[in-house]
Motif scaffolding. Sequence first.
Motif, PDB file in Angstrom:
ATOM      1  N   PHE A 282       0.819  -1.216   0.000  1.00  0.00           N
ATOM      2  CA  PHE A 282       0.000   0.000   0.000  1.00  0.00           C
ATOM      3  C   PHE A 282       0.850   1.262   0.000  1.00  0.00           C
ATOM      4  O   PHE A 282       1.885   1.328   0.661  1.00  0.00           O
ATOM      5  CB  PHE A 282      -0.914   0.020   1.240  1.00  0.00           C
ATOM      6  CG  PHE A 282      -1.897  -1.113   1.245  1.00  0.00           C
ATOM      7  CD1 PHE A 282      -3.003  -1.090   0.411  1.00  0.00           C
ATOM      8  CD2 PHE A 282      -1.687  -2.218   2.058  1.00  0.00           C
ATOM      9  CE1 PHE A 282      -3.906  -2.147   0.393  1.00  0.00           C
ATOM     10  CE2 PHE A 282      -2.584  -3.287   2.042  1.00  0.00           C
ATOM     11  CZ  PHE A 282      -3.694  -3.247   1.209  1.00  0.00           C
ATOM     12  N   CYS A 283       0.365   2.266  -0.751  1.00  0.00           N
ATOM     13  CA  CYS A 283       0.977   3.592  -0.724  1.00  0.00           C
ATOM     14  C   CYS A 283      -0.099   4.586  -0.310  1.00  0.00           C
ATOM     15  O   CYS A 283      -1.267   4.464  -0.721  1.00  0.00           O
ATOM     16  CB  CYS A 283       1.502   3.989  -2.104  1.00  0.00           C
ATOM     17  SG  CYS A 283       2.897   2.998  -2.633  1.00  0.00           S
ATOM     18  N   ILE A 284       0.329   5.570   0.471  1.00  0.00           N
ATOM     19  CA  ILE A 284      -0.604   6.597   0.955  1.00  0.00           C
ATOM     20  C   ILE A 284      -0.090   7.954   0.513  1.00  0.00           C
ATOM     21  O   ILE A 284       1.091   8.265   0.743  1.00  0.00           O
ATOM     22  CB  ILE A 284      -0.687   6.540   2.496  1.00  0.00           C
ATOM     23  CG1 ILE A 284      -1.441   5.283   2.913  1.00  0.00           C
ATOM     24  CG2 ILE A 284      -1.326   7.808   3.065  1.00  0.00           C
ATOM     25  CD1 ILE A 284      -1.398   5.005   4.396  1.00  0.00           C
TER      26      ILE A 284
ATOM     27  N   SER B 102      -7.381   0.745  11.228  1.00  0.00           N
ATOM     28  CA  SER B 102      -8.367  -0.349  11.210  1.00  0.00           C
ATOM     29  C   SER B 102      -8.632  -0.823   9.779  1.00  0.00           C
ATOM     30  O   SER B 102      -8.970  -1.982   9.549  1.00  0.00           O
ATOM     31  CB  SER B 102      -9.671   0.079  11.886  1.00  0.00           C
ATOM     32  OG  SER B 102     -10.176   1.213  11.213  1.00  0.00           O
ATOM     33  N   HIS B 103      -8.438   0.059   8.808  1.00  0.00           N
ATOM     34  CA  HIS B 103      -8.623  -0.311   7.401  1.00  0.00           C
ATOM     35  C   HIS B 103      -7.479  -1.225   6.925  1.00  0.00           C
ATOM     36  O   HIS B 103      -7.697  -2.204   6.219  1.00  0.00           O
ATOM     37  CB  HIS B 103      -8.660   0.977   6.564  1.00  0.00           C
ATOM     38  CG  HIS B 103      -9.050   0.756   5.144  1.00  0.00           C
ATOM     39  ND1 HIS B 103     -10.360   0.780   4.720  1.00  0.00           N
ATOM     40  CD2 HIS B 103      -8.307   0.496   4.044  1.00  0.00           C
ATOM     41  CE1 HIS B 103     -10.408   0.545   3.417  1.00  0.00           C
ATOM     42  NE2 HIS B 103      -9.166   0.375   2.991  1.00  0.00           N
ATOM     43  N   LEU B 104      -6.244  -0.877   7.340  1.00  0.00           N
ATOM     44  CA  LEU B 104      -5.073  -1.609   6.849  1.00  0.00           C
ATOM     45  C   LEU B 104      -4.819  -2.916   7.614  1.00  0.00           C
ATOM     46  O   LEU B 104      -4.361  -3.895   7.021  1.00  0.00           O
ATOM     47  CB  LEU B 104      -3.820  -0.735   6.943  1.00  0.00           C
ATOM     48  CG  LEU B 104      -3.726   0.398   5.918  1.00  0.00           C
ATOM     49  CD1 LEU B 104      -2.569   1.341   6.274  1.00  0.00           C
ATOM     50  CD2 LEU B 104      -3.519  -0.180   4.507  1.00  0.00           C
TER      51      LEU B 104
ATOM     52  N   GLN C 205      -7.233   3.348  -6.439  1.00  0.00           N
ATOM     53  CA  GLN C 205      -7.036   4.312  -5.364  1.00  0.00           C
ATOM     54  C   GLN C 205      -8.370   4.590  -4.693  1.00  0.00           C
ATOM     55  O   GLN C 205      -9.401   4.641  -5.360  1.00  0.00           O
ATOM     56  CB  GLN C 205      -6.471   5.614  -5.935  1.00  0.00           C
ATOM     57  CG  GLN C 205      -5.157   5.374  -6.682  1.00  0.00           C
ATOM     58  CD  GLN C 205      -4.469   6.651  -7.085  1.00  0.00           C
ATOM     59  OE1 GLN C 205      -4.981   7.739  -6.838  1.00  0.00           O
ATOM     60  NE2 GLN C 205      -3.315   6.530  -7.703  1.00  0.00           N
ATOM     61  N   GLU C 206      -8.336   4.772  -3.383  1.00  0.00           N
ATOM     62  CA  GLU C 206      -9.563   5.135  -2.662  1.00  0.00           C
ATOM     63  C   GLU C 206      -9.218   6.178  -1.607  1.00  0.00           C
ATOM     64  O   GLU C 206      -8.059   6.284  -1.195  1.00  0.00           O
ATOM     65  CB  GLU C 206     -10.207   3.904  -2.009  1.00  0.00           C
ATOM     66  CG  GLU C 206      -9.299   3.172  -1.049  1.00  0.00           C
ATOM     67  CD  GLU C 206      -9.946   1.948  -0.396  1.00  0.00           C
ATOM     68  OE1 GLU C 206     -11.136   1.990  -0.085  1.00  0.00           O
ATOM     69  OE2 GLU C 206      -9.216   0.959  -0.181  1.00  0.00           O
TER      70      GLU C 206
ATOM     71  N   VAL D 277      -6.909  10.580   3.029  1.00  0.00           N
ATOM     72  CA  VAL D 277      -5.704  10.382   2.204  1.00  0.00           C
ATOM     73  C   VAL D 277      -6.061   9.481   1.025  1.00  0.00           C
ATOM     74  O   VAL D 277      -7.102   8.818   1.036  1.00  0.00           O
ATOM     75  CB  VAL D 277      -4.582   9.699   3.023  1.00  0.00           C
ATOM     76  CG1 VAL D 277      -4.096  10.603   4.134  1.00  0.00           C
ATOM     77  CG2 VAL D 277      -5.035   8.352   3.557  1.00  0.00           C
ATOM     78  N   THR D 278      -5.173   9.446   0.029  1.00  0.00           N
ATOM     79  CA  THR D 278      -5.363   8.487  -1.067  1.00  0.00           C
ATOM     80  C   THR D 278      -4.614   7.215  -0.708  1.00  0.00           C
ATOM     81  O   THR D 278      -3.422   7.249  -0.422  1.00  0.00           O
ATOM     82  CB  THR D 278      -4.773   9.038  -2.388  1.00  0.00           C
ATOM     83  OG1 THR D 278      -5.401  10.276  -2.659  1.00  0.00           O
ATOM     84  CG2 THR D 278      -4.990   8.086  -3.543  1.00  0.00           C
TER      85      THR D 278
END
Length: 459
Positions: free
Chosen positions: A418-420, A452-454, A442-443, A432-433
């Motif tokens: 993942f990249c932010i 909690s998402h990652l 991308q979201e 953030v993207t």
Amino acid sequence: MSQIQDSLKPIVALCKRRGFVYPGSEIYGGFANTYSFGPYGVELKRNIKDLWWKMFVHERRDMVGLDGPILLHPKAWKASGHVDGFSDALIDCKACKSRFRCDHLIEETLHQNADDLTLVQMTDLVHQNKVKCPKCGASDFTEARHFNLMFQTHMSKTGADGDVAYLRPETAQAIFLDYKNIVDTVRVKLPFGVAQIGKAFRNEITPGNFVFRVIEFEQMEIEYFTREAAWEKTFDSWLQEMHRWCKRIGLKSARVHEKEHPKEQLSHYSKRTVDLVYDFPFGTSELYGLAYRTDFDLSRHAECSGQTIDYTDPETREKFIPHVIEPTFGVERTLLALLCDAYEEEKLENGEMRTVLHFAPCIAPVKVAVFPLMKKEPLAEKAQAVFATLQALWHCEYDESGAIGKRYRRQDELGTPFCITIDFDTLENDTVTLRDRDSMKQERVAIRDLVSHLAPKLH
Ligand code: GAP
């Protein structure tokens, strides 16, 4: 055969370019078949070893660990059979001085299996068939002779046994030497296993294929002690565990196969061996091994040391030497298989190519990369705060230089899942993207929801 086959070259190049693996002693012109693991290679290796330890020691109730010495008493290697039997037949080309494993030379040039041949038979085959040297083409070979694969070193004082000591060619023997200590000091009951991770050294005659066969490598080994009557059941369950490991690190199941060793090719200590072989780009070759070592090692060490190495059944008080099932895993081979499995040169819709490593998140060297759209404040401050939160949980990278597209490509080559990106919208609404390595989708995710998402995706 070249040391590094063409099929591996893109992976070798990526490993150098991105800091996974460097040739050893490069500033001195290199030192054959030695490698350094660079900043990302060492992370990958650590993830492999940590996950292995977690799966086979911490997640089980029947396993304990050990970290034994590399240098064991020389008598241990005599007892184990390595001094007399851990050798390959080698043969030299007199014209160009190249050295070959004689059985491999016969198999490659005469297409004949040489496993059961004596040294004299091998020499005769090579000479009578005027086998040509694969390097220089001359037909002028020496006689075949045994070559012990153990590296020797010298100790200042080892008394009557002389001053030779051996660098261990397998980690297993340290476990057998400490078997009695473990039984006497820790509450283990049969069946139980001892796991160890550490360096092993082999003076291989024909190392090669990058880190596939090297002279210094790491093994992750288990000696699982059980009753003789239970060996088949135990063997089968460990074979399943080894497949489960391959799945857990993300290797494609279709590329992992079992290969049973024919009786005549078994090692001196084994009554049954099954290899897990992997479809490497240069051919299907051994990844891991599973061997039924019987009571060979413990019996030999009992005999040669004069010590009693029995197990006493706590209920019946029956005394006996346990039998051993040994699952063994090479760290470098795991790393190479993971790289080969994950590597893709992908053609994008716009015609561009991207190179990507599709590592499973659990073994990826970097889990998340954080980019401020620009180096400037207040983007940088915001990005550093996000980075600090994530860095406390996972190995993350912060990158603020170059175009965003280039930063994504660099992380794709490292296999970062993942990249932010922190952009101007972040300043407005604290989102953030989040960019997914594999789908490149991308979201927008709120900063407060990032962990909690990652978390479920990374574990
Ligand atoms: N204790 C048993 C033993 O050492 P092995 O099949 O000779 O068995 C175990 O080695 C594992 O170690 C192999 O399956 C492989 O993963 C790794 N290995 C062996 N020789 C190697 C070498 N020269 N370079 C890299 N890895 C090696």
